[in-house]
Scaffold this active site. Sequence first.
Site, short mmCIF file in Angstrom:
data_model
loop_
_atom_site.label_atom_id
_atom_site.label_comp_id
_atom_site.label_asym_id
_atom_site.label_seq_id
_atom_site.Cartn_x
_atom_site.Cartn_y
_atom_site.Cartn_z
N HIS A 191 0.79 -1.23 0.00
CA HIS A 191 0.00 0.00 0.00
C HIS A 191 0.81 1.27 0.00
O HIS A 191 0.24 2.36 -0.06
CB HIS A 191 -0.93 0.04 1.22
CG HIS A 191 -2.16 -0.80 1.05
ND1 HIS A 191 -3.31 -0.31 0.49
CD2 HIS A 191 -2.40 -2.09 1.34
CE1 HIS A 191 -4.22 -1.27 0.46
NE2 HIS A 191 -3.70 -2.36 0.97
N LYS A 248 0.17 14.44 1.65
CA LYS A 248 -1.12 14.79 1.05
C LYS A 248 -1.27 16.30 0.85
O LYS A 248 -2.19 16.76 0.19
CB LYS A 248 -2.26 14.24 1.90
CG LYS A 248 -2.37 12.70 1.88
CD LYS A 248 -3.47 12.23 2.81
CE LYS A 248 -3.59 10.72 2.91
NZ LYS A 248 -4.37 10.10 1.82
N LYS A 256 -9.34 13.89 4.21
CA LYS A 256 -8.51 12.68 4.24
C LYS A 256 -7.58 12.81 5.44
O LYS A 256 -7.51 13.88 6.05
CB LYS A 256 -7.72 12.53 2.95
CG LYS A 256 -7.00 13.82 2.49
CD LYS A 256 -6.32 13.65 1.13
CE LYS A 256 -7.27 13.73 -0.03
NZ LYS A 256 -7.04 12.75 -1.05
N ARG A 257 -6.87 11.73 5.79
CA ARG A 257 -5.90 11.85 6.87
C ARG A 257 -4.97 13.04 6.62
O ARG A 257 -4.63 13.33 5.47
CB ARG A 257 -5.06 10.57 6.99
CG ARG A 257 -5.83 9.36 7.51
CD ARG A 257 -6.40 9.57 8.92
NE ARG A 257 -5.38 9.82 9.90
CZ ARG A 257 -4.79 8.88 10.64
NH1 ARG A 257 -5.13 7.61 10.51
NH2 ARG A 257 -3.87 9.19 11.52
N LYS A 304 -14.61 8.20 -4.92
CA LYS A 304 -15.92 8.48 -4.33
C LYS A 304 -16.45 9.83 -4.81
O LYS A 304 -17.64 9.96 -5.11
CB LYS A 304 -15.81 8.50 -2.80
CG LYS A 304 -15.36 7.19 -2.17
CD LYS A 304 -15.03 7.41 -0.68
CE LYS A 304 -14.21 6.29 -0.10
NZ LYS A 304 -13.60 6.67 1.21
N THR A 353 -8.68 6.51 -2.60
CA THR A 353 -10.00 5.99 -2.95
C THR A 353 -11.05 7.09 -2.83
O THR A 353 -12.10 7.00 -3.47
CB THR A 353 -10.41 4.82 -2.04
OG1 THR A 353 -10.13 5.16 -0.68
CG2 THR A 353 -9.66 3.56 -2.42
#
Length: 892
Positions: free
Chosen positions: A428, A627, A621-622, A736, A732
Amino acid sequence: MSNNNGYFSTTIPPSTAKATTPGAHDADVPVAQPTSLKRVVSGAALKELLASGSSSQTKTPSKVDNMFQNYSHSEIARDTATIKNSVIMHLTATFLRTPTSMDSGHAYLASAFSVRDRLLQRWNLTNEFHDRMKAKRVYYMSLEFLIGRTFDNALLALDLRKEYGQTLGEVGFRLEDIIDEERDAALGNGGLGRLAACYVDSMACSDYPGWGYGLRYKYGMFQQQILNGYQVEVPDCWLDSPNPWEFPRPDVTYPVKFYGHLVRDPNNDDRYIWESNVVYDAMAFDVPVPGYGTTNVGNIRLWSCKTNSLFDLNKFNSGDYGGATGGQVAAQILTDVLYPNDNTNDGKELRLRQEYLFCSATMQDIIARFKKTGRPMSELPELAAIQLNDTHPTLGVPELMRILLDEEEMSWDDAWEVTTRTFAFTNHTILPEAMEKWPVPMLDKILPRHMGIIYKINLYFLQAVEKRFPGDRDLLRRISIIEESNPQQVRMAFLACVGSHKVNGVAAIHSDIIKQTIFKDFVRIQGEDKFINKTNGVSPRRWMNECNPDMSDLITDVVGDRSWVNDLAKVKKLEERVADEDFRRRWWDAKQKNKQRLAEYILTTTGIQVNPNALFDVQVKRIHEYKRQLMNILSVIYRYHCLKQMTPEVRAKELHRVVIFAGKAASGYWVAKQVIKLINAVAEVVNADEEIGDVLKVVFIPDYSVTAAEYIIPASDISQHISTAGTEASGTSNMKFVLNGGIILGTVDGANIEIGEEIGEEQIFFFGCLAHEVEDFRHYLRFNQPKPDDALQTAFDMIQRNTFGDGAIFQPLIDSVVRGGDVYLLSVDFPSYIQAHNAVEDAYRNREEWITKSILSVARMSKFSSDRSIQEYAEEVWNIEPVRVTSCSMGI
Ligand SMILES: *Cc1c(COP(=O)(O)O)cnc(C)c1O
């Protein structure tokens, strides 16, 4: 092989801690019977059916078929009178309430238990059927399952939403309020855990015999509160109220050993006897996974540490009360907490013991189930496939070896063949800080037998490599499962790779990158074919049908029925309607309604009033440096600066925007927590600025969760997926958002790339440097000061001039860019990021163009259904086939 790894040949007195009975019972025998309602199979018939299940080989198929027929035709009736009776029955008999003293909390519980009866009935049917068919099962091992809520999901799967709405209405409740009573099962950190949840959902809906295996953490991750702009973690006591969605299985319990000594079997070189008096019991809890449009109900089996037998009565009687419960406490903490890490490896000893408890109980359970078929152990890979969701369950490999060698007395070669044919591994991440490693001395102390097995796996592996590439010592050093550091470390990704027959990444770019980086040597040694791609997907049940009812009704109108929920290719039909004026208006209205709903959610969770007509710009998101939420908030600061420069007349013509953030930071991740503080500091100033008003609002929604995501995602116009190229394995939530008609502003990274390929580049806003350029930029920035452009410099200046409170507290964030080598390349990507924002704004102003983009996007997204992912895994990795539970009277 070293001999300093805890092997002792001295005889040791028999273990004093007699393990409690291992779960030799039929692990799949139901513990509860469906509530006695109309058309329920009679008690006697059920008994007979169950008896036939445990010794099904001896029954004639026709008789069993017959019973299944009877059983399946006796589903609980679906009329509202029956539903009402069952709700009231649970209210009174399960919760000791009466209809007059029913509050919405108990209305939820009673309704949930009545729905659960139906699931239970189907669950039994499914597992009986799969057992009887001797179906090959897949076991999806994951330390996280971020399943969210179940009630609404189950109602939709059973096609009983309308009926329950009506029934609850009759007793004075709104279904929406009752649904809101449920707490999320927060058994995961982020994307990896949610992926596991989507995958078990897809297995159930596509009739694949599959189970999830995980741990039942008493406290989910943590509940995030925002105090004075800072994240504060409080325990998430999600099990405080009864949980209708789990079935305790005290009969399914396995002993799990730690520490101790080894005794060599004098008659068998491969075999050791592992003796220890530190033995914990792992007990199963089963969580049903409702299959939509099928009788099939999947299962997630979660392990919890059982402590009753560890109470020390002797100590208690001698007055040592702390000592009497000490063993219980030590055991219980094994399944108390989920480590709140995402993409970092926390090498804590407790975590290692947690992982082993999980792996050992799971392997014992899988083997117990296999043994009931009466087939020889060598045939395990014919009936079981095990998928490792990241490296966390990798101890399953040496644990299966241990069982095969020491308990089943197989030879090493046979055991290794069975093991590698059974396991497959999903990688991952390649972030170095996330690579799981365990110090050899620690592993040796806690799991002496497994350390010995790992040494031997490594030895044989290296010997084989040496034979093919003689003299290449550097190669051996690079690929060794044991890293020659001080202390030595076990590289779990390498162990998982060597122990598996297939290794996959989770998006095309990611699968390529792992072949060129961490597994480069393994590709050369073990062959290209072993390394494959399985692009992630998400469940259309949860991420469309459940969270976005209005858009789903529109799609259903176009498709003709709701079958697209299990067959997403059908949404392609939306393209035919892209020019239909009426349809376009309804599409837009559905989005507006979702924005209205989110505006209300924002008001209740943050107290901030936002205008639903503004552009909703979302990054949820986290919180992690890769990110780049920091880049986002810096662009917001720059936008604020620009707005302040304008005259009121010019400003009034600006596009109104609500910038929405949500996400948790790992509790020990200081930089990420400072980013949250900065977002909240900016929000406070901007939202209070009367000159700005509705032109710009900034919102941080606390405690991001699956349920929060179900409110937020359907309401987004634009969503940001802006990781530094090459760092986000897949993502992901990008899928969505697009499945809900939102447009992506993103980097050329992870699944963004494949989304762009599917929906067309006009439908997505890409910016930033490319993955293959990243190393060169990083190299340059190691030796040269980054050069922020004017926009980025302006944002830094505003922070430093205390525009958002004391700028000094944010200086480390600025320093991470200007002095810390700018590892995530904010200074490199910022100019193109701002340009991309401008392009988004222009596009949004053209409403007709925007609606077209939105409809075309959804129409072309079918690849990103997790049903597609699961089918690929089933065919190319697991070699399993759908087994549809025989005819059922249900009308769906
Ligand atoms: C989908 C999802 C994620 C993953 O989000 P990414 O943007 O892909 O990292 C994380 N948390 C929740 C609650 C989700 O539903």
